[in-house]
Design an enzyme around this catalytic site. Structure first.
Site, PDB file in Angstrom:
ATOM      1  N   ALA A 176       0.844  -1.203   0.000  1.00  0.00           N
ATOM      2  CA  ALA A 176       0.000   0.000   0.000  1.00  0.00           C
ATOM      3  C   ALA A 176       0.877   1.249   0.000  1.00  0.00           C
ATOM      4  O   ALA A 176       2.096   1.166  -0.175  1.00  0.00           O
ATOM      5  CB  ALA A 176      -0.911  -0.018   1.221  1.00  0.00           C
ATOM      6  N   ASN A 177       0.261   2.410   0.160  1.00  0.00           N
ATOM      7  CA  ASN A 177       1.008   3.673   0.278  1.00  0.00           C
ATOM      8  C   ASN A 177       0.251   4.586   1.237  1.00  0.00           C
ATOM      9  O   ASN A 177      -0.806   4.226   1.745  1.00  0.00           O
ATOM     10  CB  ASN A 177       1.207   4.308  -1.101  1.00  0.00           C
ATOM     11  CG  ASN A 177      -0.106   4.659  -1.752  1.00  0.00           C
ATOM     12  OD1 ASN A 177      -0.837   5.521  -1.286  1.00  0.00           O
ATOM     13  ND2 ASN A 177      -0.451   3.964  -2.835  1.00  0.00           N
ATOM     14  N   ARG A 178       0.804   5.773   1.486  1.00  0.00           N
ATOM     15  CA  ARG A 178       0.312   6.635   2.564  1.00  0.00           C
ATOM     16  C   ARG A 178      -0.860   7.541   2.191  1.00  0.00           C
ATOM     17  O   ARG A 178      -1.220   8.421   2.952  1.00  0.00           O
ATOM     18  CB  ARG A 178       1.444   7.523   3.085  1.00  0.00           C
ATOM     19  CG  ARG A 178       2.567   6.731   3.708  1.00  0.00           C
ATOM     20  CD  ARG A 178       3.592   7.665   4.344  1.00  0.00           C
ATOM     21  NE  ARG A 178       4.780   6.934   4.727  1.00  0.00           N
ATOM     22  CZ  ARG A 178       4.870   6.186   5.829  1.00  0.00           C
ATOM     23  NH1 ARG A 178       3.849   6.096   6.642  1.00  0.00           N
ATOM     24  NH2 ARG A 178       5.985   5.532   6.089  1.00  0.00           N
TER      25      ARG A 178
ATOM     26  N   ALA B  26      -3.532   7.562  -5.533  1.00  0.00           N
ATOM     27  CA  ALA B  26      -2.134   7.124  -5.502  1.00  0.00           C
ATOM     28  C   ALA B  26      -2.147   5.635  -5.861  1.00  0.00           C
ATOM     29  O   ALA B  26      -2.119   4.765  -4.992  1.00  0.00           O
ATOM     30  CB  ALA B  26      -1.544   7.366  -4.124  1.00  0.00           C
TER      31      ALA B  26
END
Ligand code: CTP
Ligand code: CA
Length: 225
Positions: free
Chosen positions: A33-35, A99
Site C-alpha cells: 500500500a502507500n500513505r 495514488a
C-alpha cells in the site's frame, strides 16, 4: 467567466474522480500500500458536486467517509480501479487523484504464505499495473477535461511536465510529497498547476480549498470552449 458563490456551472455535466491508495495483495492477509488518505480526491469529488456535476468517485481503501452528494464505488486493487473507471466512460471531466500502486505482486498467493524456520523468504516478484490516467487521457471516449496529479519528492515541475505530456492530461496538479511536508495524510496541500500554456503556483491551502479552486478552474475550462 467569473463564478459567484452558489453558482452551479457544472449542472448537467458528469465527472469521474479517483482517490485514495490501492492495496495490492501478497496473500489473503497481506498487501502492498502507500500513505494516501484519500482526503484530496474526496474533497475534489465533493467540490465538483457542489458546482452541480453528477460525480462518480472510485475510491481505494480509505478510512474517511464517502463524500456527500457523490456516487462512491469502493475498490481495492489498481486493476479493479482501472475497470471501474473505464466502465463509466464517457464523462465530461476526469480527475485522477488516486495514488495508484505502480506495481502489483505477480504471483500473489491464494493461501497465507508461511515462514520456514531458518530459510530465506521468497522474493516478491512485481509486475506493472495499468496506468489509469494515461489510458483515459488517450481514450477514444476521452473526457473534455482530464486532470492528473503528480506526487513528487524531487524535480517537481520537470517531472510533472513530463507527466502532462506522457499521460495526455489537460492539467497536472503537482505536489511535493516528501515526508517532511506532511502532505501525504495531512489536511493541507501546496500545489502547482501545470498546463501546456504554463505553470501557476498556488499558496499553502487546505485540501478543501485546493479542491474548490480546482473545481472552479475545471468549470471555467469546460465553459470557455
Ligand atoms: N496514475 C494512474 N494509474 C497509475 C499510476 C498513476 O491513474 N497506475 C495517475 C495518478 O492518479 C496521478 C498521475 O497518474 O494522477 C501521476 O501519478 P504518479 O504516481 O505521480 O506518476 P507515475 O506515472 O506513476 O510515475 P512515478 O510514480 O514513477 O513518478
Ligand atoms: Ca506512481
Amino acid at each position: 467567466a467569473l463564478l459567484r458563490d452558489g453558482d452551479r456551472p457544472l449542472e448537467g455535466r458528469t465527472a469521474l474522480v479517483t482517490s485514495g491508495p490501492t492495496h495490492e495483495p501478497i496473500d489473503p492477509v497481506r498487501y502492498i500500500a502507500n500513505r494516501s488518505s484519500g482526503r484530496q480526491g474526496h474533497a475534489i469529488a465533493a467540490a465538483l458536486a457542489r458546482l452541480g456535476a453528477d460525480v462518480t468517485l472510485v475510491s481505494g481503501p480509505v478510512t474517511i467517509p464517502d463524500p456527500a452528494g457523490v456516487t462512491t464505488i469502493h475498490v481495492e486493487r489498481a486493476e479493479e480501479m482501472h475497470d471501474a473507471v473505464l466502465s463509466r466512460l464517457p464523462v465530461d471531466i476526469a480527475v485522477m487523484v488516486a495514488a495508484v500502486a505502480d506495481w502489483r505482486v505477480a504471483t500473489s498467493s491464494d493461501q497465507k504464505i508461511k515462514k520456514q524456520a531458518g530459510e530465506a523468504p521468497a522474493p516478491l516478484i512485481l509486475t506493472e499495473n495499468p496506468d489509469i490516467l494515461k489510458t483515459v487521457g488517450h481514450h477514444e471516449k476521452r473526457p473534455r477535461v482530464v486532470v492528473g496529479f503528480a506526487a513528487e519528492t524531487q524535480d517537481i515541475e520537470e517531472n510533472a511536465l513530463r507527466k502532462l505530456e506522457r499521460k495526455g492530461a489537460d492539467l497536472i496538479v503537482a505536489n511535493d510529497v516528501s515526508p517532511e511536508t506532511g502532505i501525504m495524510g495531512g489536511s493541507r496541500n501546496r500545489v502547482k498547476i501545470l498546463s501546456p500554456t504554463g505553470v501557476e503556483a498556488w499558496p499553502d491551502l487546505t485540501k478543501d480549498e485546493v479542491a474548490d479552486r480546482l473545481a472552479r478552474l475545471i468549470a471555467e475550462r469546460l465553459t470557455e470552449r
